[in-house]
Write a protein that holds these residues in place. Structure first.
Motif, short mmCIF file in Angstrom:
data_model
loop_
_atom_site.label_atom_id
_atom_site.label_comp_id
_atom_site.label_asym_id
_atom_site.label_seq_id
_atom_site.Cartn_x
_atom_site.Cartn_y
_atom_site.Cartn_z
N GLU A 255 39.38 33.95 22.96
CA GLU A 255 40.29 34.37 24.02
C GLU A 255 41.71 33.96 23.66
O GLU A 255 41.97 32.81 23.29
N LEU A 270 49.26 42.84 22.06
CA LEU A 270 48.13 42.03 22.49
C LEU A 270 48.56 41.21 23.70
O LEU A 270 49.75 40.90 23.87
N LYS A 271 47.59 40.83 24.55
CA LYS A 271 47.92 40.13 25.79
C LYS A 271 47.06 38.88 25.95
O LYS A 271 45.98 38.77 25.36
N ARG A 272 47.56 37.94 26.75
CA ARG A 272 46.75 36.79 27.12
C ARG A 272 45.48 37.27 27.81
O ARG A 272 45.51 38.26 28.56
N GLN A 273 44.39 36.61 27.56
CA GLN A 273 43.05 36.89 28.08
C GLN A 273 42.36 38.03 27.34
O GLN A 273 41.20 38.33 27.63
N ASP A 274 43.06 38.70 26.40
CA ASP A 274 42.32 39.55 25.47
C ASP A 274 41.37 38.66 24.66
O ASP A 274 41.70 37.52 24.36
N PHE A 307 39.37 43.82 19.67
CA PHE A 307 39.40 42.90 20.80
C PHE A 307 38.84 43.58 22.04
O PHE A 307 38.66 44.81 22.09
N ARG A 309 39.29 44.07 26.21
CA ARG A 309 40.21 43.99 27.35
C ARG A 309 39.58 44.74 28.50
O ARG A 309 39.27 45.92 28.38
N GLY A 310 39.35 44.02 29.60
CA GLY A 310 38.73 44.66 30.75
C GLY A 310 37.33 45.17 30.47
O GLY A 310 36.91 46.18 31.05
N ARG A 313 36.15 47.80 24.43
CA ARG A 313 36.52 47.44 23.06
C ARG A 313 37.75 48.24 22.65
O ARG A 313 37.84 49.44 22.87
N ARG A 314 38.71 47.52 22.05
CA ARG A 314 39.93 48.16 21.57
C ARG A 314 40.22 47.69 20.15
O ARG A 314 39.70 46.67 19.70
#
Length: 320
Positions: A255, A270-274, A307, A309-310, A313-314
């Protein structure tokens, strides 16, 4: 069903939850012993007032351990004993005395790790502490979350804020051990007790721990030359439903808890919590995996980061 039978079932459920949580985290809980320098007293050196003792838990299979800063404060030598009885000298990776968090590292890998929780705590929720009070190794106590966001004035130290208050028994030697939810996931680090009080214990919440880990990672990264993604993170278990839906075999990913400005990670949005699960097609379960894969590259080369997210898969291509 009689009242007695209902009470018996409730007690069985409680016992089973505590037992399962303790068994799940037990292999990742460690005992920490320290030696402090001799202190000068009246012109001569006298031994310190007893050897230091505390607890901790493994959060990276590459040998990284979380504990309290006060457990290892002014330590000359640090030793870590694993649940299987193996004992290792440990190095101090970094610490933050203001929030009482420290990271150690031992020369071992492929170690069992404690799973970190992701759900917010609620007052009244069952919590379990595992540690080594008074040198009594791998002791389990249970209670509930009594309050959140507590502030505590610690004698001889700075004021501690945003603590978890529990009625879980926390004694000398418990410091640095994990506070768990009923599923055996770490929700905090036990840190303090009030000497004259009964039924009051305090723990550092996981969000504070994540902030410290990100800050320490940023400091270490500043000393590393070569390719870098520009993130700090920690190992987390993957949701079972997400794993099944995406056909993932790996149980964990990394994470992202911090993204440094003007870095490839920021440019790639990219974001935090990804949760990073792969780099260049190879599995990433924790920060050590990502570092190893990124360091294969030279600055200016590209890397493919996969990664979640939500729950989806991305994939993104980053220029390092």
């Amino acid at each position: 069903m009689s009242t007695y039978e209902r009470d018996a079932l409730a007690m069985d459920a409680y016992s089973n939850a505590v037992t399962a949580a303790a068994e799940r985290v037990g292999p990742a809980v460690v005992r920490i012993d320290i030696e402090r320098d001799m202190a000068p007293r009246y012109g001569r050196y006298a031994p310190p007032p007893g050897a230091g003792l505390g607890s901790g838990f493994i959060f990276s299979s590459y040998g990284q351990i979380l504990t309290n800063a006060h457990v290892v404060e002014k330590a000359r030598r640090i030793f870590v004993t694993l649940a299987d009885g193996r004992k290792f000298p440990a190095g101090l990776v970094g610490s933050d005395s203001e929030v009482d968090v420290a990271v150690l590292r031992i020369g071992a890998d492929h170690l069992p790790v404690a799973e970190l929780g992701r759900q917010p705590l609620r007052v009244g929720q069952l919590v379990i502490a595992v540690g080594n009070p008074y040198g009594l190794n791998w002791t389990v106590t249970a209670g509930v979350v009594s309050a959140l966001g507590r502030t505590l004035d610690v004698p001889g130290s700075k004021k501690m804020v945003n603590l978890i208050q529990t009625d879980t028994s926390i004694n000398p030697g418990n410091s640095g051990g994990p506070l768990l939810d009923s599923a055996g996931r770490v929700v905090g680090i036990t840190t303090a007790m009030l000497p004259m009080a009964q039924g009051l214990g305090f723990s550092i919440p996981l969000d504070t721990v994540k902030t410290v880990l990100a800050r320490l990672a940023q400091k270490r990264q500043a000393t590393i030359t070569g390719a870098s993604l520009g993130v700090g993170g920690m190992r987390v278990s993957l949701d079972e439903q997400v794993r099944r839906a995406l056909g993932l075999e790996q149980p964990a990913g990394m994470e992202i808890v911090e993204i440094r400005p003007h870095t490839p990670a920021e440019q790639a949005e990219l974001k935090r919590q990804d949760i990073i699960i792969a780099a260049d097609g190879e599995v990433v379960s924790e920060p050590g995996d990502l570092q190893r894969l990124i360091r294969r590259h030279k600055t200016g080369e590209k890397a493919i980061i996969t990664f979640l997210r939500g729950g989806k898969r991305r994939q993104v291509t980053v220029v390092l």
